[in-house]
Motif scaffolding. Sequence first.
Motif, short mmCIF file in Angstrom:
data_model
loop_
_atom_site.label_atom_id
_atom_site.label_comp_id
_atom_site.label_asym_id
_atom_site.label_seq_id
_atom_site.Cartn_x
_atom_site.Cartn_y
_atom_site.Cartn_z
N ARG A 78 -10.49 3.09 -3.28
CA ARG A 78 -10.70 1.87 -2.49
C ARG A 78 -9.64 0.82 -2.81
O ARG A 78 -9.11 0.16 -1.91
N HIS A 79 -9.32 0.70 -4.09
CA HIS A 79 -8.32 -0.30 -4.46
C HIS A 79 -6.93 0.11 -3.97
O HIS A 79 -6.15 -0.74 -3.53
N ALA A 80 -6.62 1.40 -4.06
CA ALA A 80 -5.32 1.87 -3.59
C ALA A 80 -5.17 1.64 -2.09
O ALA A 80 -4.07 1.32 -1.59
N GLU A 81 -6.25 1.80 -1.35
CA GLU A 81 -6.20 1.54 0.08
C GLU A 81 -5.91 0.07 0.37
O GLU A 81 -5.11 -0.25 1.27
N ALA A 82 -6.53 -0.82 -0.41
CA ALA A 82 -6.25 -2.24 -0.24
C ALA A 82 -4.80 -2.57 -0.62
O ALA A 82 -4.13 -3.37 0.05
N LEU A 83 -4.31 -1.94 -1.67
CA LEU A 83 -2.93 -2.18 -2.09
C LEU A 83 -1.93 -1.72 -1.05
O LEU A 83 -0.87 -2.34 -0.87
N SER A 84 -2.25 -0.63 -0.35
CA SER A 84 -1.34 -0.14 0.70
C SER A 84 -1.18 -1.14 1.83
O SER A 84 -0.16 -1.15 2.53
N LEU A 85 -2.18 -2.00 2.00
CA LEU A 85 -2.12 -3.01 3.05
C LEU A 85 -1.53 -4.33 2.55
O LEU A 85 -0.84 -5.03 3.31
#
Length: 316
Positions: free
Chosen positions: A121-128
């Motif tokens: 979940r955090h990696a997905e937010a970081l990608s944005l």
Amino acid sequence: MIVTVILALHCVAGALALPRLLRRAGWADRAPRRAIAMWLAACGSVPVSALLAVFAAAVPGPVVGHGLAGWLEICAAMFAGDARPDLARVLAALAAATSVVVWGACAGGAVLVGARRERARHAEALSLLGRHDARLGALVVDHDERLAYCVPGRGGQAVITTGALRSLAPEQVAAVLAHERAHLRGRHHLLLAAAETFARACPRVPLFAEARAEVARLVELLADDVAARRHPRAHLAAALVRLATGRAPAAALGAGGETALLRIRRMLSPQPPLGRRERLAGGLTVTLLLAGPATLAAAPGLSALLAHHCHAVLPF
């Protein structure tokens, strides 16, 4: 019977008394890698001792010894008419051991799966929100809070905020990112997961609760030591001063946090490495914790095996 009692006492004493003894190891901060191994070995020795105590109580030493000499003999000994009452104890011991292993596996699976989901979940937010900086070799996130941390796991990456970049000098940024890469290369999240598994499986055992906190502290010291091999300690200490109040996201490993003050002092006042005797004592402690219960449990069976062979070779 004596072996069973000793193993049971080791299990209880280890769960209750080992935390106090391990905390007294004054060399732990000087050798965090060995200290982590000692804490995890202590955690492993407690359930292993419990399982081996149950096994030793259910299966007589002579049965084990004859089994080592030949698997057919153990079957004959277990199912013979005079040994048939022991079969219920053997089955009960196997059931108890299976339940403990399954319980521990479920706790470990829950820890790993939960951490992986949180990281995803955090990696997905970081990608944005983040952008990769090739010069730094890290992901930069626009945020005023001064943070530097890493998201471990497959494709793990170091993360730093623009607030941290504005407050740190370039050499301090390099030092703190080296700290985060040390976490990633060393797979320190797996060490934390192991300690968390013990604590979650048996939350009321003092040893496991202490180990979780100590391993979390020691992995930060270990990453500091790795970073200090290539960067001056003063640079890392100065970076920790500015990042001390930062809180890393869940399932991430951060440079700041509650241990920052201790680590700053440690960086500015380095202690000498362990001597030969201290290294030997630490290694011997880990070895005893890992191999001691198994060796003790195997002693009656090995004695019976030797007696069996001696009797076969020297029938008088």
